[in-house]
Scaffold this active site. Structure first.
Site, short mmCIF file in Angstrom:
data_model
loop_
_atom_site.label_atom_id
_atom_site.label_comp_id
_atom_site.label_asym_id
_atom_site.label_seq_id
_atom_site.Cartn_x
_atom_site.Cartn_y
_atom_site.Cartn_z
N GLY A 497 0.80 -1.23 0.00
CA GLY A 497 0.00 0.00 0.00
C GLY A 497 0.83 1.27 0.00
O GLY A 497 0.34 2.35 0.33
N SER A 536 11.05 -3.17 6.57
CA SER A 536 9.93 -2.40 7.16
C SER A 536 10.31 -0.93 7.30
O SER A 536 9.94 -0.26 8.24
CB SER A 536 9.53 -2.96 8.53
OG SER A 536 9.17 -4.31 8.41
N GLU A 726 7.30 -6.36 8.73
CA GLU A 726 8.00 -7.48 9.35
C GLU A 726 7.52 -7.74 10.78
O GLU A 726 7.28 -8.89 11.14
CB GLU A 726 9.51 -7.24 9.26
CG GLU A 726 9.97 -7.48 7.83
CD GLU A 726 11.30 -6.86 7.48
OE1 GLU A 726 11.43 -5.64 7.68
OE2 GLU A 726 12.19 -7.58 7.01
#
Ligand code: MOS
Length: 773
Positions: A497, A536, A726
């Protein structure tokens, strides 16, 4: 080198404060950011109009296929391409002796460990030659027609065999991939001496395979001296650098494009051998070449999450205070990687407060495909060991597992040398609020029942060692004459996203609708440099730079409007597509200087953090399972995942990330296992979607609950958001394992918890420490 760089602090100092502009102040309140908005590319994705790298089809395009070594360990003694070259439609054959093919691969401490086509093959699936033909089928036929003679060598594919005296060497004499890494603090012996209770256990995880829905591959095309590659990537810039190096080209002559990609999980941080092979075949033929790997090829050669064996010994006082923790692990990164146990020790070193800790990590080379970063490298494995050991400890202490963890919280990062505080930690809230939302106390008290189908509840905590983000990242935001805007960023959207929250940030700051924001991204030809979308770090890296860029544009348009309205710029703001604060709202499209120029350009750079603190996301997961003691089947019935990843950028995609983490954790806990034939040929036996069991929709937990915990971190970066992708996976498998142990009153300590393992555990007498609490 492993493309995944854990040491983000070192990276941060490299590009410190490039613009000198101070970072925007944290948001006080938000209008768009945090909303539950559908993805801006949702229609393209579900309607099939999104063009993925695997959809790219060019006029005159050829198709490539790769010849792979069928042996776990062999030396190529002869490659005969005469038959293949004579087949219809074959346009080029590439072998180790072809022009340009002498390319080093798999970086080691003293240079490359191998080559693009190395005659010494160290795993079944290693590349030997390649071919380009008019159709994919002709290419496969031609690959099969290439005659390769091998001298088959002895192999070692399991950890014990590889370490045994006289084992077949993978690289060099010993199969030990470097010295074991030992990290120690405090006084371990004194810590155990001070303990009232000590537990010790062995836990292990199976090797998992990345299974992105879109396999790895690319289309390569030369336009004269310039190369363009469409590749399914998390990072177009690393791929540009890899291709430029391999092909000895300046970066400026290599363009890598990867706007849509079908998943990566860390295996697509960079291109692979396939990228170089496609480029060389395209160069040789003068035609575009498409090379996508088959599912089997990806499962043999593009990476894995190493299975790890752990021994965990924990000591605590009667009240649950940890006094000592001895954690050791052994794993293998396969043939060329020393990353087998990378990241496994982090939970033990950092998550819970403990003054006396030793973590020992040993890596072993084996004759199997090399590992690659896989969603929180090492962390789910480490949580599998540590969190089960803590549950064993809780049972022995007759203490509630949540209470045990709450007793050992910390505000400082103990694993980092100077032990800095975290900018925020919501672990306490994750544990408390997660337990409340789950109904933990009642569910745990209920017990497993006595019938053939038992119920159990379990939980686990976790943290990710990254997720703070940092340089490099440059962003351009453009405001057009009609008040619509474009954000230009180098980052890939691996399905998480990224594009959606990028548009939301621009909409938030400019006071315009999200659908007035377009996005250009992941193209080294037209977008700006950033690291790969991994670790991340995409939100905490990109988002502050986007904010900086859009704040730059906002300042410019407000200054132009102020001049036009003859008011002080400080009195103006942007709202609903207009400049407000003057006598009446001035629509952006009526800002005259903007109309004359046609565009305002804002540039934002992710500057280094200067707070000197640790930025980490945390989480606590709660699972309820049902175990059928007659069949050994485990079903996950109910799940609550509480995550502290800082600010929620988009509630819908936040939930989606967490549901994906839960599902992948269920796979690790219950079904996923790469099986290698250690006894006979050393080959992977289940390199296909039928025999390698990734959870499907039917295996996913019904109606999981995602509970965001926002600690309102105003220090970590200008958005308050920490990484999520993550962290959402890390505790999940361990939570399921602890729930199964609760249901059975004994532990299946090895992943995956298959029906056979459940039944074996049930037929063995329960150990004392495994007695039901
Ligand atoms: Mo991740 S394993 O850095 O995509």
């Amino acid at each position: 080198m492993n493309p995944y760089d854990f040491e983000e602090e070192a990276l941060a100092s490299a590009v410190a404060a490039a613009t000198g502009a101070p970072a925007p102040e944290p948001w006080a309140e938000t209008r768009v950011v945090g909303a539950r908005l559908p993805r801006v590319d949702a229609y393209d994705r579900v309607s099939g109009t999104a063009v993925y790298a695997s959809d790219v089809s060019l006029p005159g395009m050829l198709h490539a296929a790769v010849v792979r070594c069928p042996h776990a360990h062999a030396r190529v003694t002869r490659v005969d391409v005469t038959k293949a070259e004579r087949l219809p439609g074959v346009r080029a054959v590439l072998t180790a002796s072809s022009a340009g093919a002498d390319v080093g691969w798999y970086a080691g401490p003293n240079g490359p460990l191998s080559k693009l086509f190395d005659p010494h093959c160290r795993f079944a699936g290693e590349e030997v030659a390649a071919v380009a033909a008019d159709t994919p089928y002709w290419a496969q036929d031609a690959a099969r027609a290439i005659e390769v003679q091998y001298e088959v060598l002895p192999f070692a594919v399991d950890l014990d065999a590889a370490q045994a005296p006289g084992a077949a060497p993978v690289l060099g004499e010993s199969n030990l991939a470097g010295e074991p890494r030992v990290v120690e603090r405090g006084d371990l012996a004194a810590g155990f001496a001070a303990a009232d209770v000590v537990v010790e256990g062995e836990y292990s995880t199976a090797t998992e395979l990345h299974v992105p829905i879109e396999p790895h591959g690319c289309v390569a095309r030369w336009d004269g001296p310039r190369l363009t590659v469409w590749d399914s990537l998390q990072g177009v810039f690393p791929a540009q650098a890899t291709l430029a190096r391999a092909l000895r080209l300046p970066l400026a002559r290599v363009r890598v494009i990867g706007p849509y990609m079908g998943g990566g999980f860390g295996a697509k941080l960079d291109t692979g051998k396939y990228g170089v092979i496609a480029a060389l075949l395209a160069q040789k033929t003068g035609r575009p070449v498409r090379l996508f790997m088959t599912r089997e090829e990806t499962m043999l050669a593009i990476g894995n999450r190493p299975g790890v064996r752990m021994t965990v010994k924990v000591g605590a006082r009667k009240d649950g205070t940890l006094t000592a923790l001895d954690f050791s692990c052994v794993g293998s990164g396969g043939a060329y990687s020393t990353g087998g146990t990378g990241g496994v020790d982090w939970q033990a070193l950092d998550l819970y407060r403990c003054p006396n800790v030793r973590a020992r990590s040993t890596n072993v080379f084996v004759h199997l495909g090399p590992e690659r970063p896989f969603r929180a490298p090492g962390h789910p494995q480490g949580a599998w060991g540590l969190e089960q050991a803590l549950d064993d400890l809780a049972i022995k202490l007759k203490m509630d597992p949540v209470a045990l963890r709450l007793r050992n919280l910390t505000e400082v990062s103990q694993a980092r040398p100077n032990q800095p505080r975290y900018t925020s930690t919501g672990l306490r809230e994750c544990l408390v609020e997660g337990a409340r939302a789950f109904g933990w106390t009642e569910a745990r008290a209920k017990g497993p029942g006595t019938g053939p189908v038992r119920r159990g509840v379990g939980m686990a905590g976790g943290m990710w060692r990254g997720g703070g983000g940092g340089p490099p990242c440059t962003i351009i935001v453009r405001l057009f004459a009609d008040g619509s805007a474009n954000v230009n960023m180098g980052a890939s959207d691996l399905g998480t996203g990224t594009k959606t929250w990028a548009a939301m940030i621009v909409a938030e700051e400019l006071g315009i609708a999200v659908d007035r924001v377009s996005i250009e991204h992941a193209d080294t030809g037209t977008t700006q440099y950033t690291g790969p979308s991994g670790g991340s770090k995409t939100v905490p890296t990109e988002a502050p730079a986007i904010r900086a860029a859009v704040v730059d544009v906002k300042r410019q348009v407000i200054e132009l409007a102020a001049a036009q309205l003859k008011v002080d710029a400080a009195t103006l703001a942007l709202k609903d597509g207009a400049v407000v604060g003057g006598a009446e709202p001035l629509p952006l499209a009526r800002v005259q200087a903007l109309g004359q120029r046609g565009v305002l350009v804002g540039v934002g750079v992710r500057t280094a953090d200067t707070h000197g603190l640790a930025v980490n996301p945390f989480g606590a997961h709660f699972a309820e399972v049902e175990v059928n003691t007659r069949t050994g089947e485990v079903k996950v019935l109910r799940y609550v995942a509480a995550q502290d990843s800082g600010r929620v950028m988009n509630r819908l995609t936040y939930d989606n990330q967490v549901f994906g983490g839960i599902t992948q954790g269920v796979g690790l806990a219950l079904t996923e296992e790469r099986v290698a034939d250690a006894a006979h040929r050393g080959r992977v036996l289940n390199a296909n979607l039928h025999d390698y069991k990734v959870p499907t929709a039917l295996d996913a937990v019904p109606a999981p609950v995602c509970l965001p915990i926002d600690p309102k971190d105003t220090v970590c970066n200008s958005t308050g958001a920490k990484g999520l992708g993550e962290p959402a996976l890390i505790p999940s498998a361990a939570a399921v394992a602890n729930a199964v142990a609760h249901a059975l009153g004994r532990r299946v300590a090895h992943s995956p918890i298959t029906p056979a393992r459940v039944l074996t555990a049930l037929s063995a007498p329960a150990r004392k420490s495994e007695a039901r609490s």
